[in-house]
Scaffold this motif. Sequence first.
Motif, PDB file in Angstrom:
ATOM      1  N   UNK A 187      -0.382  11.757  -0.889  1.00  0.00           N
ATOM      2  CA  UNK A 187       0.272  10.441  -0.904  1.00  0.00           C
ATOM      3  C   UNK A 187       1.731  10.671  -0.503  1.00  0.00           C
ATOM      4  N   UNK A 188       2.133  10.101   0.628  1.00  0.00           N
ATOM      5  CA  UNK A 188       3.438  10.441   1.193  1.00  0.00           C
ATOM      6  C   UNK A 188       4.255   9.192   1.526  1.00  0.00           C
ATOM      7  N   UNK A 189       5.532   9.410   1.762  1.00  0.00           N
ATOM      8  CA  UNK A 189       6.440   8.314   2.132  1.00  0.00           C
ATOM      9  C   UNK A 189       6.411   8.111   3.638  1.00  0.00           C
TER      10      UNK A 189
ATOM     11  N   UNK B 158       0.817  -1.208   0.000  1.00  0.00           N
ATOM     12  CA  UNK B 158       0.000   0.000   0.000  1.00  0.00           C
ATOM     13  C   UNK B 158       0.849   1.255   0.000  1.00  0.00           C
ATOM     14  N   UNK B 159       0.187   2.420   0.040  1.00  0.00           N
ATOM     15  CA  UNK B 159       0.888   3.703   0.052  1.00  0.00           C
ATOM     16  C   UNK B 159       0.295   4.555   1.169  1.00  0.00           C
TER      17      UNK B 159
ATOM     18  N   UNK C 186      -2.453   3.118   5.472  1.00  0.00           N
ATOM     19  CA  UNK C 186      -2.089   3.123   4.058  1.00  0.00           C
ATOM     20  C   UNK C 186      -3.281   2.742   3.183  1.00  0.00           C
ATOM     21  N   UNK C 187      -3.224   3.200   1.938  1.00  0.00           N
ATOM     22  CA  UNK C 187      -4.228   2.856   0.922  1.00  0.00           C
ATOM     23  C   UNK C 187      -3.720   1.627   0.172  1.00  0.00           C
ATOM     24  N   UNK C 188      -4.585   0.627   0.036  1.00  0.00           N
ATOM     25  CA  UNK C 188      -4.197  -0.597  -0.665  1.00  0.00           C
ATOM     26  C   UNK C 188      -5.102  -0.755  -1.886  1.00  0.00           C
ATOM     27  N   UNK C 189      -4.666  -0.200  -3.007  1.00  0.00           N
ATOM     28  CA  UNK C 189      -5.456  -0.347  -4.228  1.00  0.00           C
ATOM     29  C   UNK C 189      -5.369  -1.789  -4.727  1.00  0.00           C
ATOM     30  N   UNK C 190      -6.338  -2.184  -5.549  1.00  0.00           N
ATOM     31  CA  UNK C 190      -6.326  -3.521  -6.144  1.00  0.00           C
ATOM     32  C   UNK C 190      -6.055  -3.396  -7.633  1.00  0.00           C
TER      33      UNK C 190
END
Length: 905
Positions: A670-672, A523-524, A631-635
């Motif tokens: 969206x960050x590190x 994720x991000x 975190x965002x976990x796109x599919x």
Amino acid sequence: MADTSPSRSAPTLVLIDASGFIFRAYHAIPPLTTSKGVPTNAVLGFTRMVLKALRDLAPTHVALAFDKDSRAERQKIDPTYKANREGPPEDLVPQFALIRRVVEALNLPVLEMPGWEADDVIGTLAQKAKVEGFCVQVVTGDKDFVQIVEPDVRLFDPMKDTHTGPDEVKAKLGIEPRQMRDYLALIGDAVDNVPKVPGIGPKTATELIQQFGDVETLLSRLDEVKKPKIREAIASHKESLTRAKLLVTFKTDLPLDVKMADLARKAVDAGKARELFTELEFYALLKELPQQGLPQAEPKEKPAPLATSQKVVETEAELKSLAEAARAAGAVSLVPAYEGMPFAAKLVGLGLALPDGTTWYVPLRHGVLGAQGVKPEAFTAAFKAVLEDAAVKKGGHDLKALTLVLANEGISLRGAHDDVELLSYLLNPSRREHALADLARERLQTELPALPPAAEGKRGKKDKALADHTVEELAPAFAIRAEAARRLAPELWKELEGVQLAGLARDMELPLLPILARMEQRGVKLDTAELARISEKVDFAVEAQVKEVYKHAGREFNIGSNPQLVEVLFTDLKLPIIKKGKTGPSADMEVLEKLSEEHPLPGAIIEYRSLSKLKSTYLDTLPTLVAADGRIHTTYHQAATATGRLSSTDPNLQNIPIRTELGREIRRAFVAAEGHQLVSADYSQVELRLLAHIAEDPVLIDAFLNDQDIHTRTAAEVFGVPPEQVDREQRRRAKMVNFGIAYGLSPHGLAARLSIPQEEARDIIERYFVRYAGIRNYLTETVEKARRTGYVETLYGRRRYMPDLLSKNRGVAQAAERAAINMPIQGTAADLIKKAMLVVDAALKEEGLRTVMLLQVHDELLFEAPDDEVERVKALAAKGMSSVANLKVPLKVDVGAGRSWADAH
């Protein structure tokens, strides 16, 4: 309203106006073809209407009536009858034979009489059936059939879902059903060349019939007609009126050699229906067929049945034995039972199938606290080694999801080989989905057991969680699915080998699975505070834009209401109506863009919609998708696009605007992670570079070899000026042509985008092709080759079939031409970014770096790198991505790094 349904105490005969429905279906459904180019829209519409009629009316007896040399008898009355009708459309002709095959598969009797129309056959049979005590339902959309309506003879229109009996006829037309032939004789029918009485329309015809009853009485009492013009018209057209009535009256005493017993309902030939629907690619109908409520005969030749009993693993000893059997066999097919997003899901159970045909179910978490089943840690201990052994081939459906779920059990799946979803996708990428149940239905001719809603992500409030189902409820569904996937794989591989696509599966798509799984799992990180700040800013922008809209409209209205918007645009402001829909003037995006040249309101509406969409799609939604880890976990979906591009959902990161200020703002959220930076590596103008390579155009190649600004170079070539004298407007126009040409840009399209006259746009495109002759040749040759072969392909052999190139509908064919031109370019770009992911991922491992790949969006890869690895990763990504292909022009990669995605760009 009177009851129009047939009496249940009497047998019901359903008579279907087959000939009428064929043409009705053809015109109702847009052009449709199979992947091999066979037209099927009429076949599909016809089949759906027939199935609906059979399902809704549940007849005891049934027959379909077709025309057969149908004009012959009536042309003896009037040689001009239907003489003005053209032959059937070219793409309808091959569908007639297919429709006959559908009728045969559905096991329906066919009636026809040489020289007579289906109308006459139905009229005759309806009378015969009524005398024998049947209730008759005539399935038709043709108003002419009203003339045979009686209390026991009714009409049903499956497209409008309406029943018509005597009361409905009287209420709607004001006449008795039997008087319909007199009504039709008076008003005529221009389509069939049935003459009308001049000056008489529907209202006058109804009044005359109400007064006189029928044509014969009207003619005998002509002096009682009050209006002189009408009386004179009838008097001077007596002969044609009498002839018209003969033409429109159904024949109800044809010598049909049929007994009612011959029309008794028979079961559908399930085998033939499945085979035919598979050939025609009617995948939805295949899925619906068992639920149609139709009796079905067993197919004469059934494939070997899938296992009907499964062994359920109950002990650790059985776990170890099963793992050893999988290792010894060198292959195992697996389908996981889980609920929710794969990156966070725990295994409820696992279906397995071995090459010897034995099927198993491993229950892990059934019941409260996993009371039913083996311990998850025991499963991991027994299966970890074999599932992580690449030498043991793994099969299934959506092996990426399996990889993620197994990772949550501490297992790193290796050896993914037989992902039937991916294999099916490569064979037909234009297909909407490649569900395992559909593939089993089509290729194995079997129905898989239904899955609980929880397993399909559809659990409602009243549905049980997957873990609350018993082992006995889940074991058959998942074990049989594993066996279905095992059976499907060899056939799919064989077909891929036959069209030279197996290498693409082995070398690109399957190796990509574990990389995508790791990206989804990682994720991000999302800065929700930053997103909230952006959202507040956009709220103010939306409010300001609403005021702007009201100012230009001159009043307040509901901006989200299309009828109110239409009223403001076309009634209040009196702007020109550019196109109409079924409900009135259209106010879609294309219309608004054109109207924005004449008034500021449409432009303000476009801006409002853009802001509102970004806010609802991202600013309001992204915070709800943040997982427990922040975190965002796109599919990612490999089997979704016709070009081979990856797509993403929950959220769809591909649609965040790249070039708008708000898009850049959203990327700032969206960050590190702490102590890390995001590294962006983005192909520069990759599709134009691929166009130069594939088209072998010397001018375009020269520009890229000399690292020139391609849009300035194009402007100089097209407008005949030195590069240093190209102005901003010329460069803008050249840029539009450069980016649009690979999408089949037309003069009309360029004129609309640049707001210039179409002639000027045509001149620009012509000058472009004079200087870039290689591109003109590419466009022409690509479409011509696609018409010959039926498909286009990328540099790596990925195919997209283009049956619509042969469509007789010009709009459909032109859209297919544009897609055919674009696919080799965009598809190859998709292949390049996938190859880049494989190359860079391997390099990261080889260098022993801790950096991870996070996202793939369009032509960009995004990495999360520890601060001390950033520079190495930038160099590694640039080198890896630029060297994945040996083209006639260099592949250029732009790299950057920063704390946020926006900073890295």
